[in-house]
Design a protein around this motif. Structure first.
Motif, short mmCIF file in Angstrom:
data_model
loop_
_atom_site.label_atom_id
_atom_site.label_comp_id
_atom_site.label_asym_id
_atom_site.label_seq_id
_atom_site.Cartn_x
_atom_site.Cartn_y
_atom_site.Cartn_z
N LYS A 11 0.82 -1.21 0.00
CA LYS A 11 0.00 0.00 0.00
C LYS A 11 0.86 1.26 0.00
O LYS A 11 0.59 2.22 -0.74
CB LYS A 11 -0.92 -0.02 1.22
CG LYS A 11 -1.90 1.14 1.28
CD LYS A 11 -2.83 1.00 2.47
CE LYS A 11 -3.83 2.16 2.52
NZ LYS A 11 -4.76 2.03 3.69
N GLN A 14 2.59 1.72 -3.46
CA GLN A 14 1.65 2.13 -4.49
C GLN A 14 1.23 3.59 -4.33
O GLN A 14 0.94 4.27 -5.31
CB GLN A 14 0.43 1.22 -4.47
CG GLN A 14 0.71 -0.18 -4.99
CD GLN A 14 -0.51 -1.08 -4.96
OE1 GLN A 14 -1.45 -0.84 -4.21
NE2 GLN A 14 -0.50 -2.12 -5.78
N ARG A 421 5.19 0.25 -9.28
CA ARG A 421 4.40 0.29 -8.04
C ARG A 421 3.75 -1.06 -7.75
O ARG A 421 3.45 -1.37 -6.59
CB ARG A 421 3.32 1.35 -8.15
CG ARG A 421 3.82 2.78 -8.26
CD ARG A 421 2.67 3.77 -8.24
NE ARG A 421 3.10 5.11 -8.59
CZ ARG A 421 3.04 5.62 -9.81
NH1 ARG A 421 2.56 4.89 -10.80
NH2 ARG A 421 3.46 6.85 -10.04
N ASP A 422 3.51 -1.85 -8.78
CA ASP A 422 2.83 -3.13 -8.58
C ASP A 422 3.69 -4.15 -7.84
O ASP A 422 3.16 -5.04 -7.17
CB ASP A 422 2.42 -3.73 -9.94
CG ASP A 422 1.40 -2.87 -10.66
OD1 ASP A 422 0.45 -2.42 -10.00
OD2 ASP A 422 1.56 -2.65 -11.88
#
Length: 446
Positions: A11, A14, A421-422
Motif C-alpha cells: 500500500k 503504491q 508500483r505493482d
C-alpha cells in the motif's frame, strides 16, 4: 503478521513511489543539492559535472539494451517457449508457482544477470497462464528477486574486473590490487557461497509466504503472445528473408569465432560474448533472420526505460564523483563517513551498506566500482581486510538495493505489462531479508 506487513508495504509503495523516470529526475535533484552542500561547489560547476557525466555510459547502455533484447528474443524462441510452458504446468498451485519462478530467476541470474531478468519475466507470464489464482504482481516480484544474486554470480562485474587484472584494475582499486584476483577468491569462497545458499533457500520461502489471500490475477490480455502473420515466400527477396540456409551460414561463422575465443580465453564470459551467444543461439532457435527480427521487435519495448534513463544515472554518477578543488566529492564523503565508523570487524558490513546507499543513485555495477573502489579498497587494506572481501562487500551492496531501485526492474516490467508500483511493495520485504543475510555473512566471514 507477515500478511499484514506485506499489505502495508504494498500500500505504501503504491501510494508514494513515483514512476521510474520521475524517480531518476528526483534523484538527480537530490544529488545536485547534496553535492553542492557537501562540496561547496556552485550550480555552474555541478551542472558541468552532470552534463559531462550524462554521456559517459552510452557504450554500456548499448550493451545493456542488446543483452536484454537478445535475451528476450532467445527466451521467446519456440523451443524455449515450449520448455517454459511445460515447466509451468508442473506448478499446479499459486504457492508452487511463486517458488518455482524464484528458483528459475535465481539460477538464471547466477549464470548471467541479463538472462536471469528475461527468463524470469517470460517464465512468470507462462506461470500466470497455467496456474489459476496466482497473484501476478507477487509472481513478477519473485522473478525480479532472482536479480539479488547476480553480483555474486558468473556475470558479476566487480569480481570479473578483479579476475581480469591490468592497469585499469590498479587504478580502480586505488593502487591496492596490482595482480589479478581469481574468482576462487571472490565468487567461490565460503562467504559468497553461503550468502547464495541462504538466498536460494530463504527467498522462495519468503515469496511463498507473502502470497495474498485475495490475489490480483493477471489480465488475460497481458498474457497473449504477439500474433504474427505467416511469412510470405513469393519473391526471391522474401525467400532470402526467411532463409534457413543464410541463417546457418552466419551461425557457422559465429561458431568458428566462439570456438577460437573459448580455446584462447577459457570460459571467460564478457558482456560482449554473452550478447553474442544470446544473439546467435536465438537466431539458431528461431530458424531464419526474419523470424528472429520479429522476436527482437516484440522485445524492443522493454528497453525503452533503460535507454532514456541511463544518461540520467550517468549524470548522477558525474555529480557523485565531481570533486571540488580539494578533491572532495559527494561519493567520497559518503564512503569516508562509513569508513570513519568502521573497525576491522565491521568494515565489510559498512562497506556493504555504503554500497547499497550509493547504488540507489548509481544503479550500475561498473559505476559503483568507479565511485567506491578507489576509496574502499585502500581503506579496507589499512584495516586488515583483504581486497577480495571489500570488493565483494561492494558487489553485494550494489545488488542488494536493486530491490528498491526500480531501474533494473524496467526490462521485466516491459515484458509482463506491469508498473514498478505493482511489485516494489513485495521487493521491500525481500530487501529486508536479503540485507540481514548478506550483512550477517559479511560480519562472520569477513
Amino acid at each position: 503478521m507477515l500478511s499484514t506487513v506485506t499489505a502495508l508495504s504494498v500500500k505504501l509503495i503504491q501510494r508514494y513511489l513515483p514512476s521510474p523516470f520521475v524517480f531518476a529526475i528526483l534523484l538527480s535533484l537530490i544529488v545536485l543539492a547534496a553535492s553542492m552542500l557537501v562540496t561547496g561547489q556552485g550550480l555552474p560547476s555541478m551542472a558541468k559535472h552532470w552534463g559531462t557525466g550524462f554521456w559517459n555510459l552510452l557504450t554500456f547502455a548499448m550493451q545493456m539494451a542488446l543483452i536484454l533484447v537478445t535475451g528476450h528474443a532467445l527466451a521467446s524462441a519456440p523451443a524455449i517457449h515450449r520448455l517454459l510452458a511445460g515447466l509451468a504446468r508442473t506448478a499446479r498451485t499459486p504457492g508452487r508457482a511463486v517458488v518455482l519462478v524464484t528458483l528459475v530467476a535465481l539460477a538464471g541470474s547466477w549464470i548471467n544477470w541479463g538472462f536471469g531478468l528475461v527468463i524470469g519475466a517470460v517464465f512468470a507470464r507462462a506461470l500466470a497462464r497455467e496456474v489459476k489464482g496466482v497473484d501476478y504482481p507477487l509472481l513478477v516480484a519473485a522473478a525480479y528477486s532472482g536479480f539479488l544474486i547476480w553480483h555474486g554470480g558468473l556475470s558479476g562485474s566487480i569480481p570479473l574486473s578483479l579476475a581480469t587484472g591490468g592497469a585499469d584494475l590498479e587504478r580502480m582499486s586505488g593502487g591496492v590490487v596490482t595482480t589479478a584476483i581469481g574468482v576462487g577468491d571472490t565468487l567461490f569462497t565460503a562467504m559468497n557461497l553461503t550468502i547464495i545458499a541462504l538466498l536460494v533457500i530463504g527467498l522462495p520461502i519468503l515469496n511463498w509466504a507473502m502470497h495474498p489471500k485475495d490475489p490480483k490475477v493477471a489480465d488475460p490480455a497481458k498474457l497473449l503472445d504477439p500474433a504474427h502473420e505467416a511469412l510470405p515466400r513469393n519473391t526471391l527477396a522474401q525467400r532470402m528473408d526467411d532463409s534457413r540456409i543464410l541463417n546457418l551460414i552466419i551461425i557457422a561463422l559465429a561458431v568458428v569465432y566462439f570456438g577460437y575465443y573459448f580455446a584462447e580465453n577459457g570460459f571467460a564470459l564478457t558482456l560482449n560474448i554473452v550478447i553474442g551467444l544470446f544473439l546467435f543461439i536465438g537466431l539458431a532457435l528461431h530458424g531464419s533472420p526474419e523470424r528472429y527480427m520479429r522476436a527482437v521487435q516484440d522485445g524492443i519495448g522493454g528497453i525503452s526505460g533503460i535507454v532514456i534513463q541511463f544518461p540520467f544515472y550517468a549524470g548522477i554518477m558525474g555529480m557523485m564523483i565531481g570533486a571540488n578543488a580539494e578533491g572532495l566529492s559527494l561519493g567520497r564523503q559518503i564512503t569516508d563517513t562509513f569508513i570513519a565508523w568502521s573497525s576491522a570487524d565491521t568494515f565489510p558490513v559498512l562497506a556493504f551498506l555504503s554500497a547499497g546507499l550509493v547504488n540507489v543513485f548509481v544503479p550500475s555495477g561498473g559505476g559503483q566500482w568507479a565511485v567506491q573502489g578507489p576509496i574502499m579498497l585502500p581503506a579496507g587494506q589499512a584495516l586488515g581486510v583483504t581486497p577480495a572481501v571489500t570488493a565483494m562487500a561492494i558487489a553485494w551492496g550494489d545488488a542488494w538495493t536493486n530491490m528498491i531501485q526500480p531501474f533494473w526492474a524496467l526490462p521485466i516490467l516491459g515484458i509482463v505489462g506491469l508498473g514498478a508500483r505493482d511489485i516494489m511493495g513485495y521487493c521491500l520485504l525481500m530487501l529486508v531479508y536479503s540485507g540481514i543475510v548478506i550483512s550477517g555473512c559479511l560480519y562472520f566471514f569477513g
